[in-house]
Design an enzyme around this catalytic site. Sequence first.
Site, PDB file in Angstrom:
ATOM      1  N   LYS A  25      -7.322  20.903   3.114  1.00  0.00           N
ATOM      2  CA  LYS A  25      -8.102  21.725   2.187  1.00  0.00           C
ATOM      3  C   LYS A  25      -9.551  21.279   2.233  1.00  0.00           C
ATOM      4  O   LYS A  25      -9.905  20.282   2.860  1.00  0.00           O
ATOM      5  CB  LYS A  25      -7.554  21.637   0.765  1.00  0.00           C
ATOM      6  CG  LYS A  25      -7.669  20.290   0.121  1.00  0.00           C
ATOM      7  CD  LYS A  25      -7.302  20.344  -1.337  1.00  0.00           C
ATOM      8  CE  LYS A  25      -5.899  20.882  -1.519  1.00  0.00           C
ATOM      9  NZ  LYS A  25      -5.416  20.733  -2.884  1.00  0.00           N
ATOM     10  N   LYS A  82      -0.644  27.827   1.706  1.00  0.00           N
ATOM     11  CA  LYS A  82      -0.663  27.677   0.236  1.00  0.00           C
ATOM     12  C   LYS A  82      -1.811  28.483  -0.355  1.00  0.00           C
ATOM     13  O   LYS A  82      -2.964  28.324   0.060  1.00  0.00           O
ATOM     14  CB  LYS A  82      -0.815  26.187  -0.061  1.00  0.00           C
ATOM     15  CG  LYS A  82      -0.865  25.824  -1.505  1.00  0.00           C
ATOM     16  CD  LYS A  82      -0.657  24.338  -1.716  1.00  0.00           C
ATOM     17  CE  LYS A  82      -1.747  23.508  -1.133  1.00  0.00           C
ATOM     18  NZ  LYS A  82      -1.679  22.093  -1.524  1.00  0.00           N
TER      19      LYS A  82
HETATM   20  O1  G3H Z   1      -2.012  19.051  -3.615  1.00  0.00           O
HETATM   21  C1  G3H Z   1      -3.108  19.316  -3.869  1.00  0.00           C
HETATM   22  C2  G3H Z   1      -3.871  18.840  -5.026  1.00  0.00           C
HETATM   23  O2  G3H Z   1      -4.907  19.737  -5.290  1.00  0.00           O
HETATM   24  C3  G3H Z   1      -4.360  17.437  -4.840  1.00  0.00           C
HETATM   25  O3  G3H Z   1      -5.620  17.235  -5.368  1.00  0.00           O
HETATM   26  P1  G3H Z   1      -5.850  16.333  -6.690  1.00  0.00           P
HETATM   27  O4  G3H Z   1      -4.789  15.247  -6.686  1.00  0.00           O
HETATM   28  O5  G3H Z   1      -7.237  15.774  -6.503  1.00  0.00           O
HETATM   29  O6  G3H Z   1      -5.739  17.258  -7.857  1.00  0.00           O
END
Ligand code: G3H
Length: 230
Positions: A25, A82
């Site tokens: 991402k 996703k």
């Molecule tokens: O799996 C994806 C999530 O957005 C992980 O990002 P985060 O832990 O910084 O919220």
Amino acid sequence: MELLVSPSSLEEAKLSLSADIVDVKRPAEGSLGANFPWVIRSIKEITGEKPISAAIGDFAPKPGTAALAAYGAACAGADYVKIGLMFSDAEDARQVIRAVVKAIKPEFPEKTVVIAAYSDYERLLTISPFDMAAIAGEEGADISMIDTGLKDGKSTFEFMDEAALTSFTRENKKLGMKTALAGSLVFEDISPLKRIDPDIIGVRGMVCGGDRSCTIQPELVEKALAMVRS
Ligand SMILES: O=C[C@H](O)COP(=O)(O)O
């Protein structure tokens, strides 16, 4: 329960290879910000048999754009595609989910469609995870996911308690889908998550030392893996 880690670059992906799923991402573009197809492909080339996931964005109700983005991510090598539903209307959700499934499944039946709604949906005024999951199950998605839409450091557990997340996970099973839980998760969340027992937990901030805008630290990936697997 599998650990999904979300690198934002090839360099970070090399630090994340011990994770069960490497999730590509671009945090600069949002919670499920899409990265570039060449980054997806470059990460796919180093992960071998390990599956990679690609986020395509926190979407407005644009089924055509979503379908094209999903197809592009699949062509770039993503095994899991996703999408986040950053809107409220249930019929719009059905159209977007149906378009993403139709974009991927006929040509890539082995790939996995992940539909995400947000634990902080009430502050975002977006569709609830429960309403999303019911539609995703009907429309042939594979995984129903919860994440946080606003990355201000508040964990998913500040918006949905263990009972709600357990209910979400159980509902998904009844709908024939797996569950992924994410959203600024911290190490202290792993214990309740093991009780909830989703199929996947997704993290970035946790393995960056608490700030998702920093760089993934491999020793924190190992720490998270050890806790998930213990
Ligand atoms: O799996 C994806 C999530 O957005 C992980 O990002 P985060 O832990 O910084 O919220």
